[in-house]
Motif scaffolding. Structure first.
Motif, short mmCIF file in Angstrom:
data_model
loop_
_atom_site.label_atom_id
_atom_site.label_comp_id
_atom_site.label_asym_id
_atom_site.label_seq_id
_atom_site.Cartn_x
_atom_site.Cartn_y
_atom_site.Cartn_z
N HIS A 1 0.88 -1.16 0.00
CA HIS A 1 0.00 0.00 0.00
C HIS A 1 0.92 1.22 0.00
CE1 HIS A 1 -3.72 2.12 1.98
NE2 HIS A 1 -3.08 2.92 1.16
N VAL A 2 0.82 2.01 -1.06
CA VAL A 2 1.73 3.15 -1.23
C VAL A 2 1.06 4.44 -0.77
CG1 VAL A 2 2.86 4.57 -2.99
CG2 VAL A 2 3.01 2.07 -3.12
N PHE A 3 1.79 5.23 0.01
CA PHE A 3 1.31 6.55 0.45
C PHE A 3 2.16 7.60 -0.26
CE2 PHE A 3 0.83 10.28 2.99
CZ PHE A 3 -0.38 10.17 3.67
N GLU A 4 1.50 8.46 -1.02
CA GLU A 4 2.27 9.42 -1.83
C GLU A 4 1.42 10.67 -2.09
OE1 GLU A 4 5.34 9.81 -3.51
OE2 GLU A 4 4.41 11.68 -4.21
N PRO A 5 1.95 11.84 -1.77
CA PRO A 5 1.19 13.07 -1.99
C PRO A 5 0.99 13.40 -3.48
CG PRO A 5 2.99 13.42 -0.42
CD PRO A 5 3.21 12.08 -1.05
N GLY A 6 1.95 13.05 -4.33
CA GLY A 6 1.89 13.45 -5.74
C GLY A 6 0.94 12.57 -6.55
N ALA A 7 0.52 13.10 -7.70
CA ALA A 7 -0.38 12.35 -8.59
C ALA A 7 0.41 11.35 -9.44
CB ALA A 7 -1.12 13.32 -9.50
N ASN A 8 -0.25 10.27 -9.84
CA ASN A 8 0.31 9.26 -10.74
C ASN A 8 1.70 8.76 -10.33
OD1 ASN A 8 -1.90 9.32 -12.53
ND2 ASN A 8 -1.11 11.21 -13.43
N PRO A 9 1.85 8.34 -9.10
CA PRO A 9 3.17 7.87 -8.69
C PRO A 9 3.55 6.57 -9.40
CG PRO A 9 1.56 7.41 -6.98
CD PRO A 9 0.85 8.23 -8.02
N PRO A 10 4.81 6.45 -9.81
CA PRO A 10 5.27 5.23 -10.49
C PRO A 10 4.95 3.95 -9.73
CG PRO A 10 6.96 6.92 -10.66
CD PRO A 10 5.87 7.50 -9.79
N ALA A 11 4.99 4.00 -8.40
CA ALA A 11 4.76 2.77 -7.62
C ALA A 11 3.33 2.28 -7.72
CB ALA A 11 5.15 3.00 -6.15
N ALA A 12 2.39 3.18 -8.02
CA ALA A 12 0.98 2.79 -8.02
C ALA A 12 0.67 1.76 -9.10
CB ALA A 12 0.09 4.01 -8.19
N ASP A 13 1.45 1.73 -10.16
CA ASP A 13 1.21 0.77 -11.25
C ASP A 13 1.33 -0.67 -10.79
OD1 ASP A 13 0.91 2.89 -12.93
OD2 ASP A 13 2.79 2.61 -14.02
N VAL A 14 2.08 -0.89 -9.73
CA VAL A 14 2.34 -2.26 -9.28
C VAL A 14 2.04 -2.45 -7.79
CG1 VAL A 14 3.99 -2.95 -11.06
CG2 VAL A 14 4.79 -1.58 -9.11
N ALA A 15 1.21 -1.56 -7.24
CA ALA A 15 0.85 -1.67 -5.82
C ALA A 15 -0.59 -2.16 -5.70
CB ALA A 15 1.01 -0.32 -5.13
N ALA B 1 -12.61 -13.60 -7.86
CA ALA B 1 -12.27 -12.59 -6.86
C ALA B 1 -10.79 -12.69 -6.47
CB ALA B 1 -13.15 -12.75 -5.62
N ASN B 2 -10.23 -11.56 -6.02
CA ASN B 2 -8.85 -11.51 -5.51
C ASN B 2 -7.83 -12.19 -6.41
OD1 ASN B 2 -9.57 -10.15 -3.11
ND2 ASN B 2 -10.31 -12.09 -2.26
N PRO B 3 -7.79 -11.87 -7.68
CA PRO B 3 -6.81 -12.53 -8.54
C PRO B 3 -5.38 -12.12 -8.18
CG PRO B 3 -7.89 -10.73 -9.71
CD PRO B 3 -8.60 -10.88 -8.39
N PRO B 4 -4.45 -13.08 -8.20
CA PRO B 4 -3.05 -12.77 -7.88
C PRO B 4 -2.48 -11.60 -8.70
CG PRO B 4 -3.34 -15.14 -8.00
CD PRO B 4 -4.66 -14.53 -8.41
N ALA B 5 -2.91 -11.46 -9.95
CA ALA B 5 -2.35 -10.41 -10.80
C ALA B 5 -2.75 -9.02 -10.34
CB ALA B 5 -2.76 -10.62 -12.25
N ALA B 6 -3.86 -8.89 -9.64
CA ALA B 6 -4.35 -7.57 -9.25
C ALA B 6 -3.40 -6.85 -8.30
CB ALA B 6 -5.73 -7.68 -8.63
N ASP B 7 -2.61 -7.62 -7.54
CA ASP B 7 -1.68 -6.98 -6.59
C ASP B 7 -0.64 -6.11 -7.29
OD1 ASP B 7 -2.95 -8.33 -4.58
OD2 ASP B 7 -1.35 -9.78 -4.21
N VAL B 8 -0.39 -6.39 -8.54
CA VAL B 8 0.67 -5.67 -9.25
C VAL B 8 0.18 -5.09 -10.58
CG1 VAL B 8 2.68 -6.80 -8.19
CG2 VAL B 8 1.49 -7.92 -10.08
#
Lengths: 358, 358
Positions: free
Chosen positions: A35-49, B41-48
């Motif tokens: 779970h990523v906490f980030e003030p900025g928009a579209n953070p790179p980490a969100a793509d894989v969090a 529900a809860n697919p493994p791929a969704a985490d990333v």
């Protein structure tokens, strides 16, 4: 394994940049969510969090909800406001610990800590006012670098002083921010050790890499560093001393200058480090997984180096090289998914792996 | 590079299991986002993954919205309903292409295709009714295996016939599903080639691995496979012929039997394949990235093997071994984040990397 987070636990990551992105990928390999906490928009980490909170570090309610939703909290950068850490720490463990952040958030405190351990740093002096700066310049000599004590990275918040007459102007450029003066060091190369310490106190270091900077930004890290075995051992022992003294849990980047008198600590970063990106293609366990293992209470993994690697940062327009790099044998690309390229912005890196002898 | 998806494009992935999970991670390395479509529900791929659609393959509106939100569509399993593919294909390219799915969704069609290419398969016969099964048993001999033509995987939908008297009972177990009979093959080992073909028609194959199955489920893949160089070359050429004949774009798993008469094609999977998981710790470019490169129009990466690897699947209770494996030198764990372990369920895998000679 006591205190080991169960599989499926969620790791909170403060900061959603590329380091958080690669930490998140490593967490997924071990069956954890992030779970990523980030003030900025579209953070790179969100793509894989698994989850993202977009909120400011002043938003107490958001911090509380974030902490409630995770099992442990770590971070991808050291300049997190103390108030935010207070809110989180009341609810969940923060690894690496608060004391580490207190020390590394302030160049003066950090250097006092390092020299207190008996380690050597660049000569430095606290410069609370102009008179102190002038005295420090007289003591340390010019050239020297005036640096803000806090919030500096990638060469920001630094002024080089080549002559004592520049003192007043340099001091004015600090705009009242507390600063220290660092004397110049005559070094033959910069190396770094990416060191890890587990919750059980075990320590493991990756092979030191040789770093090349330009304009204050890391451009290239090469492993092996091409240093004598004795220096390599010294570097690793030194990193271990720092980790143990801090009761550290996680990965730390330790930048060292190689000088004729031996190793000198430039700075430490209490997080995964750009100069450790080569480990993604050089080791069975990379620095990101090593950090996740440490903060979740897993045993540290095998970070022994199986390949020689040159890590090349892709900064700003370096992205024009991507089509060429994509087709280059032995090259592994790691792009950060940032929409906009700007001068000086880290957009990705390429690990050039040297073919093994057959 | 024409037809190359720009950085930041979104790849749609049909199926949210562990293969989709690892494809998503690979996509992030190249700066792409992923959107996973998965009924469960809860697919493994969704985490990333950047986005997740939870909907059935019969939900036309959900399929349309999914297709509209992505730039290209790929899949992690081959048994996608044809109607869903029709909806998607009207909006976005599907890679690998529809023809590939048509062929690989049906064991009879697949075997006809392979033998049509001049390749050898196990002896087989279409068995639309019991009389055909009895005739096929007379022709091919027992033991033999009766298999559903469609939707079979990991040993499901298969009945072994050891004696011709079992024909009626075996046929009844198919419950009216179209089936084929496969004769037994006297093979010394099973190997597989993970082969990739780019949008530009270039082909690259990973080093063949030797597979060990138990109860119809892959347990272990070892590279190098320990086969003569000639067989290795034959396997790679054979895989290339299949890819070229299909105008294939992406990664394909080609399972082969090594027999005294040469190589025989067991089956092909039009996707990344369990027996290619070793590439994550054996190559600069792994099978997941190779697939993402292909479907996005990138050049194929360098899949040459830098290390010897044994890939061990973690199935059901094998997860009890995780604490031991986590501490084992040279072992890289890849867990899928599945909440519930069940007998026969693939929960993760471990890549055991052999140390290089110094």
């Amino acid at each position: 394994m006591t205190d080991v987070l169960p599989l499926g636990s969620t790791i909170g990551i403060l900061g959603g940049g590329q380091l958080g992105r690669m930490l998140s990928v490593a967490a997924s390999r071990l069956g954890f969510r992030t779970h990523v906490f980030e003030p900025g928009a579209n953070p790179p980490a969100a793509d894989v969090a698994h989850a993202l909170t977009t909120a400011s570090y002043e938003d107490t309610e958001a911090l509380k909800a974030f902490a409630a939703s995770v099992d442990v909290v770590t971070y991808e950068f050291e300049n997190i406001p103390t108030s935010a850490l207070d809110v989180i720490e009341a609810l969940k463990p923060i690894r690496p610990n608060r004391e580490v952040l207190r020390i590394s958030q302030d160049r003066l405190t950090e250097k006092d800590f390092l020299t207190g351990l008996g380690l050597t740093t660049a000569p430095y002096a606290d410069v609370p006012d102009l008179a102190a700066l002038e005295q420090a310049l007289a003591d340390l000599g010019a050239p020297a670098i005036l640096k803000t004590r806090r919030f500096g990275y990638d060469g920001k918040g630094q002024v080089r002083i080549t002559d004592a007459t520049q003192a007043a102007q340099a001091f004015a450029e600090m705009k009242g921010a507390p600063a220290i003066l660092e004397g110049f060091v005559d070094f033959t190369m910069e190396i770094s050790v990416i060191a890890a310490r587990g919750l059980d106190g075990s320590v493991a270091c990756f092979d030191p890499g040789r770093n090349v900077h330009r304009e204050g930004i890391l451009r290239e890290t090469t492993v092996p560093a091409g240093i004598p075995a004795r220096l390599r051992t010294d570097a690793i022992i030194l990193a271990g001393r720092i980790l143990n003294a801090l009761d550290y849990v996680g990965v730390m980047g330790v930048e060292l200058f190689v000088t004729p008198q031996g190793l000198l600590v430039n700075e430490v970063a209490p997080r995964v480090h750009n100069s450790g990106h080569w480990t993604q293609n050089g080791c069975a366990t990379d620095q990101f997984e090593q950090h996740i293992r440490a903060v979740t209470g897993w045993p540290l993994g095998d970070g022994s180096r199986h390949s020689d690697v040159v890590m090349q940062n892709l900064i700003g327009d370096d992205m024009d090289e991507v089509p060429t790099l994509a087709a280059r044998p032995g090259t592994a690309l790691h792009l950060y998914g940032k929409a906009e390229s700007r001068p000086g912005r880290k957009m990705g890196h390429a690990n050039h792996v040297k073919p093994q002898q057959a």
